[in-house]
Design an enzyme around this catalytic site. Structure first.
Site, PDB file in Angstrom:
ATOM      1  N   CYS A  52       3.250  -4.598   6.799  1.00  0.00           N
ATOM      2  CA  CYS A  52       2.886  -4.620   5.244  1.00  0.00           C
ATOM      3  C   CYS A  52       4.208  -3.969   4.683  1.00  0.00           C
ATOM      4  CB  CYS A  52       1.726  -3.728   4.886  1.00  0.00           C
ATOM      5  SG  CYS A  52       0.406  -4.209   5.792  1.00  0.00           S
ATOM      6  N   HIS A  98       0.980  -1.341  -0.178  1.00  0.00           N
ATOM      7  CA  HIS A  98      -0.109   0.049   0.029  1.00  0.00           C
ATOM      8  C   HIS A  98       0.917   1.267   0.140  1.00  0.00           C
ATOM      9  CE1 HIS A  98       0.945   0.585   4.239  1.00  0.00           C
ATOM     10  NE2 HIS A  98       0.579  -0.578   4.485  1.00  0.00           N
TER      11      HIS A  98
END
Length: 442
Positions: free
Chosen positions: A155, A147
């Site tokens: 992440c 992202h």
């Protein structure tokens, strides 16, 4: 059988793609529809790629790189873009459990439904963790993404400008008919030198397994067919008719194209020679790695406490090779509704504790004051008794002294004698007081 052979042919030819309903792509936010830059499109065209040809991604943690590869007209893939990863959390090594803040390593699949054009992190897509391998090995976690916003808690985070391009590669490939694309996440480029650096690491066996998939792609330049059996990855293997790969069951007897076997064996011979040379050479020191499920569980507990709003070390604790823990001395709490609620509760608790301490201190002060008053009263009583006894003794001594007769003229020695007698009387009184003080502890 025809289907399996066709699937295997992807290893030595191009990836086959199927139709995809374009309606899933119509609800995208405006920044999710940005086209790729002309420079990238021109580079793709020069390499024999179309805008909508199939895509795959490779991630290298230690090098901090995310690569985008696309299929050429001959079916083989070529590198088209490379991005510096803005931030990834944790250490080298796989993700074990929810909250361990580890970015996953392994082979993952992204489908259109995993694309998020309205992410709180600008744009995002879920990488598909946990996959069949992770589930078979009891690993947990969810919502692991690539992202934007350059912020990560497990992440792979990119800048907003980067994620717009990366997202566009996946979007365009789906529009071209690709039904899913592969993400290969590695701890580092799996060269002989790097494998030699980490040969004593507790994650080494896991990394050797990933390297088989890495090598298959290096040889063929086609994303490998990935299956899981016996709780391990297997690559480019074809099961007999009627048999499947059970992630927790025994692996079936499999076959592989002879051309791939030969290419892989040749590749391994070259690799082993380079590995043996690297073992003897001077190489950079390894980077920190996750110490297995034990360290993952410790970090997970830290994450839970942090999420509850408790005061915790600013950075997650780290497990050392000798089994000891290292934690930063600086403490803090998350700025969130839970954090603010916990801060209020802690403040209330501290106020109550302070009030109780003040109450107990007041009680102790009152006790001390009473004890001092009692001691003062006893001392005054003892002093009065001593003075009374001294006066009685002085009176008795005066009564026992001889009575002097009056004379018309005193002798020259009379005055000194009188003074001497008075001093003697005073001396007796003083000695008596001292004796009495000694008796009463004065």
């Amino acid at each position: 059988m025809f289907t399996k052979l066709a699937r295997t042919a992807l290893v030595i030819a191009a990836i086959g793609v199927a139709g995809c309903n374009d309606s899933s792509m119509k609800d995208f936010a405006p920044h999710a529809n940005k086209p790729l830059p002309d420079k990238i499109l021109a580079s793709m065209k020069a390499k024999g790629m179309t805008r909508t040809s199939p895509v795959m991604a490779r991630i290298f943690k230690e090098e901090g790189k995310l690569e985008i590869w696309k299929a050429k007209t001959n079916g083989r893939y070529d590198l088209v873009a490379s991005y510096d990863i803005c931030k990834w959390s944790g250490k080298l090594g796989p993700k074990y459990t929810e909250g361990d803040r580890q970015a996953p390593e392994g082979f993952y699949t992204v489908r259109p439904a995993q694309m998020n054009p309205r992410s709180s992190y600008h744009l995002a897509f879920n990488i598909g963790y946990p996959n069949a391998y992770d589930r078979a090995n009891g690993r947990t976690g969810s919502h692991l993404m690539v992202h934007g916003a350059c912020s990560s808690s497990g992440c792979y985070s990119m800048t907003d400008a980067q994620i717009e391009q990366i997202y566009a590669f996946g979007r365009d490939a789906f529009q071209g008919g690709q039904t899913e694309f592969q993400i290969q996440a590695f701890p580092f480029r799996m060269t002989a030198a790097n494998m030699a650096r980490y040969r004593k690491d507790p994650n080494y066996e896991f990394w050797k397994m990933l390297k088989v998939g890495y090598d298959n792609f290096e040889i063929t330049k086609v994303p490998p067919k990935v299956d899981v059996c016996e709780k391990r990855y297997v690559f480019n293997q074809v099961a007999p008719d009627g048999e499947t790969f059970d992630p927790t069951g025994a692996c079936p007897a499999t076959t592989q194209p002879d051309s791939l076997k030969s290419a892989f064996n040749a590749y391994q011979s070259t690799y082993e020679a380079a590995f043996n040379g690297a073992v003897k050479a001077s190489v950079p020191a390894p980077k920190p790695t996750i110490g297995g499920i034990k360290e993952a569980s410790i970090v997970s507990e830290w994450s839970k406490r942090r999420a509850r709003g408790e005061r915790v070390p600013i950075e997650p604790p780290s497990l050392n090779t000798d089994g000891s823990l290292t934690a930063t001395a600086r403490m803090g709490r998350i700025d969130s509704p839970a954090g603010r609620k916990m801060a209020a509760l802690d403040a209330e608790k501290a106020a109550k504790q302070k009030a109780e301490e003040q109450r107990l201190a007041a009680i102790e002060a009152a006790k001390a004051e009473k004890a001092a008053a009692r001691a003062q009263a006893v001392a005054e009583k003892q002093t009065a008794r001593i003075n009374s006894l001294a006066e009685e003794e002085e009176a008795r001594a005066a009564a026992e002294a001889p009575v002097a007769t009056a004379t018309i003229a005193s002798s020259p020695d009379a005055a000194p004698a009188t003074a001497q007698a008075a001093n003697a009387g005073e001396s007796r009184t003083t000695r008596l007081k001292k004796k009495l003080l000694g008796m009463f502890g004065g």
